[in-house]
Design a protein around this motif. Structure first.
Motif, short mmCIF file in Angstrom:
data_model
loop_
_atom_site.label_atom_id
_atom_site.label_comp_id
_atom_site.label_asym_id
_atom_site.label_seq_id
_atom_site.Cartn_x
_atom_site.Cartn_y
_atom_site.Cartn_z
N GLU A 77 0.84 -1.21 0.00
CA GLU A 77 0.00 0.00 0.00
C GLU A 77 0.88 1.26 0.00
O GLU A 77 0.59 2.22 -0.70
CB GLU A 77 -0.95 -0.01 1.20
CG GLU A 77 -2.01 -1.09 1.06
CD GLU A 77 -3.13 -0.99 2.08
OE1 GLU A 77 -3.24 0.05 2.77
OE2 GLU A 77 -3.90 -1.97 2.19
N GLU A 81 0.89 3.97 -3.00
CA GLU A 81 0.51 5.35 -2.66
C GLU A 81 1.62 6.32 -3.10
O GLU A 81 1.35 7.33 -3.75
CB GLU A 81 0.28 5.45 -1.15
CG GLU A 81 -0.45 6.70 -0.77
CD GLU A 81 -1.08 6.60 0.63
OE1 GLU A 81 -0.62 5.76 1.44
OE2 GLU A 81 -2.02 7.36 0.89
N LYS A 85 -0.24 5.32 -7.70
CA LYS A 85 -1.08 4.32 -8.40
C LYS A 85 -2.35 4.09 -7.57
O LYS A 85 -2.51 3.07 -6.89
CB LYS A 85 -0.29 3.03 -8.58
CG LYS A 85 0.91 3.25 -9.50
CD LYS A 85 1.57 1.97 -9.88
CE LYS A 85 2.62 2.26 -10.94
NZ LYS A 85 3.44 1.12 -11.27
N LEU A 86 -3.24 5.05 -7.64
CA LEU A 86 -4.37 5.06 -6.70
C LEU A 86 -5.43 4.01 -7.03
O LEU A 86 -6.08 3.49 -6.13
CB LEU A 86 -4.98 6.46 -6.64
CG LEU A 86 -4.00 7.56 -6.17
CD1 LEU A 86 -4.69 8.89 -6.02
CD2 LEU A 86 -3.29 7.17 -4.86
N ASP A 87 -5.58 3.67 -8.33
CA ASP A 87 -6.56 2.62 -8.69
C ASP A 87 -6.14 1.28 -8.08
O ASP A 87 -6.95 0.56 -7.50
CB ASP A 87 -6.63 2.44 -10.21
CG ASP A 87 -7.32 3.61 -10.86
OD1 ASP A 87 -7.76 4.51 -10.13
OD2 ASP A 87 -7.38 3.62 -12.11
N LEU A 88 -4.84 0.99 -8.24
CA LEU A 88 -4.34 -0.28 -7.70
C LEU A 88 -4.39 -0.28 -6.17
O LEU A 88 -4.70 -1.29 -5.54
CB LEU A 88 -2.91 -0.54 -8.19
CG LEU A 88 -2.77 -0.75 -9.71
CD1 LEU A 88 -1.32 -0.95 -10.10
CD2 LEU A 88 -3.59 -1.95 -10.16
N ALA A 90 -6.59 1.23 -4.36
CA ALA A 90 -7.98 0.98 -3.96
C ALA A 90 -8.29 -0.51 -4.05
O ALA A 90 -8.95 -1.08 -3.16
CB ALA A 90 -8.92 1.78 -4.86
N LEU A 91 -7.79 -1.20 -5.10
CA LEU A 91 -8.02 -2.65 -5.25
C LEU A 91 -7.42 -3.41 -4.07
O LEU A 91 -8.04 -4.31 -3.51
CB LEU A 91 -7.34 -3.15 -6.52
CG LEU A 91 -8.10 -3.08 -7.85
CD1 LEU A 91 -7.27 -3.73 -8.95
CD2 LEU A 91 -9.43 -3.81 -7.72
N HIS A 94 -9.34 -2.61 -0.75
CA HIS A 94 -10.69 -3.17 -0.73
C HIS A 94 -10.70 -4.56 -0.07
O HIS A 94 -11.57 -4.89 0.73
CB HIS A 94 -11.21 -3.22 -2.17
CG HIS A 94 -12.35 -4.16 -2.40
ND1 HIS A 94 -13.63 -3.88 -1.96
CD2 HIS A 94 -12.42 -5.37 -3.01
CE1 HIS A 94 -14.41 -4.89 -2.30
NE2 HIS A 94 -13.71 -5.80 -2.93
N ARG A 276 -15.66 -8.48 -18.56
CA ARG A 276 -14.91 -7.36 -18.00
C ARG A 276 -14.86 -6.18 -18.96
O ARG A 276 -14.54 -6.33 -20.12
CB ARG A 276 -13.48 -7.83 -17.69
CG ARG A 276 -13.40 -8.65 -16.42
CD ARG A 276 -13.27 -7.76 -15.22
NE ARG A 276 -11.99 -7.11 -15.22
CZ ARG A 276 -10.95 -7.47 -14.46
NH1 ARG A 276 -11.06 -8.44 -13.59
NH2 ARG A 276 -9.82 -6.82 -14.54
N ASP A 278 -12.71 -3.78 -19.00
CA ASP A 278 -11.35 -3.45 -19.45
C ASP A 278 -10.74 -4.51 -20.36
O ASP A 278 -9.73 -4.24 -21.01
CB ASP A 278 -10.44 -3.21 -18.23
CG ASP A 278 -10.42 -4.39 -17.28
OD1 ASP A 278 -11.34 -5.25 -17.33
OD2 ASP A 278 -9.50 -4.49 -16.45
#
Ligand code: UTP
Length: 295
Positions: A77, A81, A85-88, A90-91, A94, A276, A278
């Protein structure tokens, strides 16, 4: 009668996964990814979406990566951070927010019934859900949520079922049952047969890996002798349960993939990848271009 809510979901994950060797020699089958998510995470997300906030995972030797997966990974994390790489991020975050997760060990893989019995102290005296992580279910309304809606009415044991045609029925526990009303998905169970020959199957309704059970199942499991393969079979205890309380089948709305089996795993991978946003379009185009599909 006071209505109870299903808060706890038990995930038996201590099996040896022999159908998926050699991959499962050192990697738990529950951690095999369908597209990019371990199969057990699909089940945990389903339980959380159905309102369960306590996840109980029955593990065994060689399964500690499951615990790491649902834990916070501080280094990962921190790195995501700091690199923006904020999308990753968040994954990754989660996963560690999916309910409270508790673990209990099954020291020897003595069968599904034995694995469920291991969760007795953590479940206590309340009805609970059981999710077999290798059954990955694709459904508009999560399968367990559909079952909990039925449970809210009947307040008794519910076994998810699907229709299985032909000799394949012999791989399942099969219920003898009739719908409680015309066209109802809810069936009243009169009996259960484990892995019957096609000619002896009492119906085409096979039990799959989603259950809502009352705590009485623990008393019955304690008394159930070892069954097929020298294992403590959940189906044997369920057969006794029919004599103590109402047991229902529920023909869920959705598609189930047996991801603990190589062909089922491939089917789940293709279907989930096609869905998916993507990946779906590119993957579909690639599949359609495959020369081996045109032969
Ligand atoms: P399976 O029969 O599909 O799992 O049990 P398995 O024994 O690992 O697989 P194969 O047949 O050898 O390939 C359904 C679920 O019950 C768990 C398994 O981990 C799986 O998620 N299980 C099974 C236990 O937790 N303990 C057991 O003793 C047996």
């Amino acid at each position: 009668m006071k209505k109870t809510r299903i808060r706890k979901a038990v995930f038996p994950a201590a099996g040896l996964g022999t159908r998926f060797l050699p991959a499962t020699k050192a990697i738990p089958k529950e951690m095999l990814p369908v597209v990019d998510k371990p199969i057990i995470q699909y089940g945990v997300e389903e339980a959380v979406a159905a309102g369960c906030d306590q996840i109980i995972i029955v593990t065994g030797r060689g399964k500690t990566v499951i615990e790491d997966h649902f834990d916070i990974s501080v280094e990962l994390e921190h790195q995501l951070e700091s690199r923006g790489k904020l999308d990753l991020l968040a994954l990754a975050r989660h996963i560690s927010t999916l309910g409270r997760v508790a673990y209990i060990r099954q020291k020897e893989a003595m069968g599904l019934g034995h694995a469920v019995l291991m969760a007795r102290d953590l479940v206590g005296d309340e009805p609970f859900a059981v999710i077999l992580p290798d059954d990955v279910i694709d459904a508009k309304v999560p399968c367990l949520k559909q079952m909990i809606e039925v449970f809210d009415d009947v307040q008794s044991t519910i076994l998810a079922t699907q229709v299985v045609e032909g000799p394949a029925i012999s791989a399942y526990g099969v219920i003898e049952a009739r719908p409680i009303a015309k066209n109802s998905r809810v069936l009243e169970v009169k009996g259960l047969v484990e892995k019957p020959k096609l000619a002896d199957a009492p119906s085409k309704n096979a039990i799959i890996g989603r259950y809502i059970l009352t705590p009485r199942i623990f008393e019955l499991l304690e008394k159930t002798p070892l069954g097929a393969g020298g294992e403590l079979q959940l189906t044997d205890a369920l057969r006794s349960l029919v004599h103590h309380e109402k047991v229902y089948g529920y023909s869920f709305d959705g598609t189930r993939y047996d991801a603990g089996d190589k062909l089922g795993f491939l089917k789940a991978t293709v279907e989930f990848a096609l869905q998916r946003e993507d990946l779906g379009n590119d993957f579909r185009a690639w599949l359609q271009s495959l020369p081996s599909l045109k032969q």
